[in-house]
Motif scaffolding. Structure first.
Motif, PDB file in Angstrom:
ATOM      1  N   ALA A 151     -86.196  26.294  39.720  1.00  0.00           N
ATOM      2  CA  ALA A 151     -87.431  26.569  40.465  1.00  0.00           C
ATOM      3  C   ALA A 151     -87.509  25.691  41.708  1.00  0.00           C
ATOM      4  CB  ALA A 151     -88.649  26.330  39.572  1.00  0.00           C
ATOM      5  N   ALA A 152     -87.085  24.425  41.584  1.00  0.00           N
ATOM      6  CA  ALA A 152     -87.183  23.496  42.725  1.00  0.00           C
ATOM      7  C   ALA A 152     -86.313  23.964  43.888  1.00  0.00           C
ATOM      8  CB  ALA A 152     -86.780  22.091  42.284  1.00  0.00           C
ATOM      9  N   VAL A 153     -85.158  24.538  43.584  1.00  0.00           N
ATOM     10  CA  VAL A 153     -84.279  25.040  44.654  1.00  0.00           C
ATOM     11  C   VAL A 153     -84.978  26.192  45.389  1.00  0.00           C
ATOM     12  CG1 VAL A 153     -82.088  26.220  45.106  1.00  0.00           C
ATOM     13  CG2 VAL A 153     -82.149  24.261  43.551  1.00  0.00           C
ATOM     14  N   VAL A 154     -85.664  27.060  44.640  1.00  0.00           N
ATOM     15  CA  VAL A 154     -86.410  28.166  45.267  1.00  0.00           C
ATOM     16  C   VAL A 154     -87.518  27.601  46.163  1.00  0.00           C
ATOM     17  CG1 VAL A 154     -87.907  30.154  44.807  1.00  0.00           C
ATOM     18  CG2 VAL A 154     -85.886  29.746  43.379  1.00  0.00           C
ATOM     19  N   PHE A 155     -88.182  26.541  45.685  1.00  0.00           N
ATOM     20  CA  PHE A 155     -89.270  25.935  46.465  1.00  0.00           C
ATOM     21  C   PHE A 155     -88.760  25.371  47.794  1.00  0.00           C
ATOM     22  CE2 PHE A 155     -91.991  26.615  42.978  1.00  0.00           C
ATOM     23  CZ  PHE A 155     -93.284  26.362  43.382  1.00  0.00           C
ATOM     24  N   ILE A 156     -87.532  24.877  47.825  1.00  0.00           N
ATOM     25  CA  ILE A 156     -86.989  24.360  49.094  1.00  0.00           C
ATOM     26  C   ILE A 156     -86.897  25.519  50.098  1.00  0.00           C
ATOM     27  CG2 ILE A 156     -84.962  23.343  50.216  1.00  0.00           C
ATOM     28  CD1 ILE A 156     -86.602  21.383  48.517  1.00  0.00           C
ATOM     29  N   GLY A 157     -86.483  26.690  49.614  1.00  0.00           N
ATOM     30  CA  GLY A 157     -86.435  27.863  50.498  1.00  0.00           C
ATOM     31  C   GLY A 157     -87.831  28.236  50.993  1.00  0.00           C
ATOM     32  N   LEU A 158     -88.811  28.211  50.094  1.00  0.00           N
ATOM     33  CA  LEU A 158     -90.183  28.595  50.472  1.00  0.00           C
ATOM     34  C   LEU A 158     -90.781  27.593  51.462  1.00  0.00           C
ATOM     35  CD1 LEU A 158     -91.447  29.577  46.903  1.00  0.00           C
ATOM     36  CD2 LEU A 158     -91.011  31.142  48.798  1.00  0.00           C
ATOM     37  N   LEU A 159     -90.552  26.315  51.231  1.00  0.00           N
ATOM     38  CA  LEU A 159     -91.102  25.293  52.136  1.00  0.00           C
ATOM     39  C   LEU A 159     -90.395  25.333  53.495  1.00  0.00           C
ATOM     40  CD1 LEU A 159     -91.549  22.321  49.632  1.00  0.00           C
ATOM     41  CD2 LEU A 159     -93.352  23.659  50.711  1.00  0.00           C
ATOM     42  N   SER A 160     -89.115  25.674  53.495  1.00  0.00           N
ATOM     43  CA  SER A 160     -88.392  25.816  54.775  1.00  0.00           C
ATOM     44  C   SER A 160     -88.990  26.973  55.566  1.00  0.00           C
ATOM     45  CB  SER A 160     -86.903  26.078  54.531  1.00  0.00           C
ATOM     46  OG  SER A 160     -86.359  25.047  53.766  1.00  0.00           O
ATOM     47  N   TYR A 161     -89.331  28.044  54.863  1.00  0.00           N
ATOM     48  CA  TYR A 161     -89.951  29.192  55.537  1.00  0.00           C
ATOM     49  C   TYR A 161     -91.302  28.798  56.132  1.00  0.00           C
ATOM     50  CZ  TYR A 161     -91.789  33.884  56.294  1.00  0.00           C
ATOM     51  OH  TYR A 161     -92.338  35.013  56.871  1.00  0.00           O
ATOM     52  N   ASP A 162     -92.039  27.937  55.423  1.00  0.00           N
ATOM     53  CA  ASP A 162     -93.332  27.462  55.950  1.00  0.00           C
ATOM     54  C   ASP A 162     -93.145  26.649  57.228  1.00  0.00           C
ATOM     55  OD1 ASP A 162     -94.883  28.697  54.081  1.00  0.00           O
ATOM     56  OD2 ASP A 162     -95.058  26.957  52.771  1.00  0.00           O
ATOM     57  N   VAL A 163     -92.035  25.920  57.323  1.00  0.00           N
ATOM     58  CA  VAL A 163     -91.764  25.170  58.566  1.00  0.00           C
ATOM     59  C   VAL A 163     -91.534  26.169  59.707  1.00  0.00           C
ATOM     60  CG1 VAL A 163     -90.192  23.567  59.718  1.00  0.00           C
ATOM     61  CG2 VAL A 163     -90.833  23.184  57.331  1.00  0.00           C
ATOM     62  N   TRP A 164     -90.810  27.222  59.420  1.00  0.00           N
ATOM     63  CA  TRP A 164     -90.591  28.276  60.421  1.00  0.00           C
ATOM     64  C   TRP A 164     -91.935  28.879  60.856  1.00  0.00           C
ATOM     65  CZ3 TRP A 164     -87.832  30.397  64.027  1.00  0.00           C
ATOM     66  CH2 TRP A 164     -88.004  31.744  64.366  1.00  0.00           C
ATOM     67  N   LEU A 165     -92.807  29.154  59.884  1.00  0.00           N
ATOM     68  CA  LEU A 165     -94.127  29.720  60.219  1.00  0.00           C
ATOM     69  C   LEU A 165     -94.971  28.725  61.022  1.00  0.00           C
ATOM     70  CD1 LEU A 165     -95.176  31.536  56.910  1.00  0.00           C
ATOM     71  CD2 LEU A 165     -94.157  32.524  58.964  1.00  0.00           C
ATOM     72  N   ALA A 166     -94.715  27.421  60.804  1.00  0.00           N
ATOM     73  CA  ALA A 166     -95.479  26.396  61.524  1.00  0.00           C
ATOM     74  C   ALA A 166     -95.079  26.306  62.992  1.00  0.00           C
ATOM     75  CB  ALA A 166     -95.295  25.042  60.844  1.00  0.00           C
ATOM     76  N   LEU A 167     -94.128  27.146  63.387  1.00  0.00           N
ATOM     77  CA  LEU A 167     -93.719  27.201  64.804  1.00  0.00           C
ATOM     78  C   LEU A 167     -94.398  28.361  65.530  1.00  0.00           C
ATOM     79  CD1 LEU A 167     -89.911  26.576  64.245  1.00  0.00           C
ATOM     80  CD2 LEU A 167     -91.407  25.105  65.595  1.00  0.00           C
ATOM     81  N   TRP A 168     -95.231  29.112  64.812  1.00  0.00           N
ATOM     82  CA  TRP A 168     -95.841  30.300  65.426  1.00  0.00           C
ATOM     83  C   TRP A 168     -97.359  30.149  65.414  1.00  0.00           C
ATOM     84  CZ3 TRP A 168     -92.792  33.342  68.110  1.00  0.00           C
ATOM     85  CH2 TRP A 168     -91.416  33.260  67.838  1.00  0.00           C
ATOM     86  N   TRP A 169     -97.946  30.081  66.603  1.00  0.00           N
ATOM     87  CA  TRP A 169     -99.364  29.784  66.770  1.00  0.00           C
ATOM     88  C   TRP A 169    -100.115  31.025  67.222  1.00  0.00           C
ATOM     89  CZ3 TRP A 169    -101.078  24.513  66.478  1.00  0.00           C
ATOM     90  CH2 TRP A 169    -100.045  23.624  66.161  1.00  0.00           C
ATOM     91  N   GLU A 170    -101.270  31.188  66.657  1.00  0.00           N
ATOM     92  CA  GLU A 170    -102.098  32.337  67.050  1.00  0.00           C
ATOM     93  C   GLU A 170    -102.616  32.149  68.472  1.00  0.00           C
ATOM     94  OE1 GLU A 170    -105.263  33.514  64.449  1.00  0.00           O
ATOM     95  OE2 GLU A 170    -103.855  33.802  62.792  1.00  0.00           O
ATOM     96  N   THR A 171    -102.599  33.210  69.237  1.00  0.00           N
ATOM     97  CA  THR A 171    -103.146  33.173  70.597  1.00  0.00           C
ATOM     98  C   THR A 171    -104.551  33.786  70.576  1.00  0.00           C
ATOM     99  OG1 THR A 171    -102.202  35.326  71.071  1.00  0.00           O
ATOM    100  CG2 THR A 171    -100.865  33.410  71.637  1.00  0.00           C
ATOM    101  N   PRO A 172    -105.379  33.475  71.594  1.00  0.00           N
ATOM    102  CA  PRO A 172    -106.741  34.041  71.621  1.00  0.00           C
ATOM    103  C   PRO A 172    -106.737  35.565  71.567  1.00  0.00           C
ATOM    104  CG  PRO A 172    -106.501  32.314  73.270  1.00  0.00           C
ATOM    105  CD  PRO A 172    -105.148  32.540  72.703  1.00  0.00           C
TER     106      PRO A 172
END
Ligand code: FES
Length: 267
Positions: A151-172
């Motif tokens: 499960a922990a290995v899967v979580f590393i993939g999920l948290l890495s994806y969250d870092v990718w999402l943290a690069l995309w900001w909503e515009t007005p």
């Protein structure tokens, strides 16, 4: 050939020792730090709010299956969850990384000493006269570590994806724009430390270590085994570094969401 008789092992009473150094100091430090983490993580998990800010999602709440932020996979909490059950998105997922850490071979050695003094330290008197190992109840349950590791290995993939999402900001205008804030870097460092801890796991090293009595012969298998082995030598360091980083990442996002601090947008 005659052999010199080995001296008989002398049993000490509990806590008795001839050591003059501060052998108890690491145990005390482990007790304080680990207890503080458990208290903070439990408090944060039951909060159920201030766990997301902009494109950031706290690692305690990732993945957010049901919840109130825009990160939720399946929308708001479903009606079939009885209202008398305390529900937050963190409570659904934290048992997996929590179980992984709790059953870790390194942490077991640390908290057996720090929390129930068994043993208190090398050459320090133990509370028991016999060693029972982890082959009977309740400690036999520690053997589930390998399954938590999957499960922990899967979580590393999920948290890495969250870092990718943290690069995309909503515009007005409702779209998204590529960008980076201090929080993105904190989330990235956190996932690197968590990956270094997870991929140095003894169980994972055993899993990729080839078949019975033989190390892997293929280039990929050997690279995986060597990588795991290298990280494994620093397992203690990454265990503590990742413990701090996961709590500090949650704290940073929480303080941003509460408007206590302002996240700095780098571009
Ligand atoms: Fe520490 Fe597996 S042995 S994480």
């Amino acid at each position: 050939m005659s052999q010199a008789a080995l001296p008989r092992r002398r049993l000490r009473v509990f806590m008795q020792t001839e050591r003059k150094d501060a052998w108890w100091a690491p145990q005390l430090l482990t007790f304080v730090v680990f207890s503080s983490f458990i208290v903070y993580a439990t408090w944060a998990a039951f909060q159920g709010e201030f766990y997301a800010h902009g494109p950031y999602l706290s690692p305690f709440y990732a993945p957010e299956l049901w919840g109130t932020s825009h990160h939720a996979w399946f929308g708001p909490p479903p009606d079939w969850i009885p209202s008398w059950i305390p529900f937050t998105p963190a409570l659904l997922i934290l048992p997996f990384p929590g179980g992984f850490r709790f059953t870790c071979y390194y942490y077991r050695g640390a908290y057996y000493k720090a929390f129930w003094q068994d043993p208190p330290g090398c050459t320090v008197g133990e509370p028991r006269k016999s060693y029972l190992g982890e082959n009977s109840l309740p400690l036999i349950f520690q053997n589930v570590h390998r399954y938590f590791m999957y499960a922990a290995v899967v979580f590393i993939g999920l948290l890495s994806y969250d870092v990718w999402l943290a690069l995309w900001w909503e515009t007005p205008g409702g779209g998204t724009q590529f960008g980076m804030g201090v929080g993105t870097i904190i989330m990235f460092v956190n996932v690197c430390l968590l990956a270094s801890y997870t991929f140095g796991c003894h169980s994972l090293r055993h899993l990729v270590g080839g078949s019975k009595d033989t190390l892997p012969k293929g280039a990929v298998g050997k690279a995986c085994y060597d990588g795991c082995s290298k990280l494994n030598t620093k397992h203690q360091l990454f265990a503590w570094a990742s413990l701090f980083s996961v709590a500090l990442t949650d704290l940073y996002i929480r303080l941003c969401a509460m408007d206590v601090i302002t996240d700095i947008r780098l571009f």
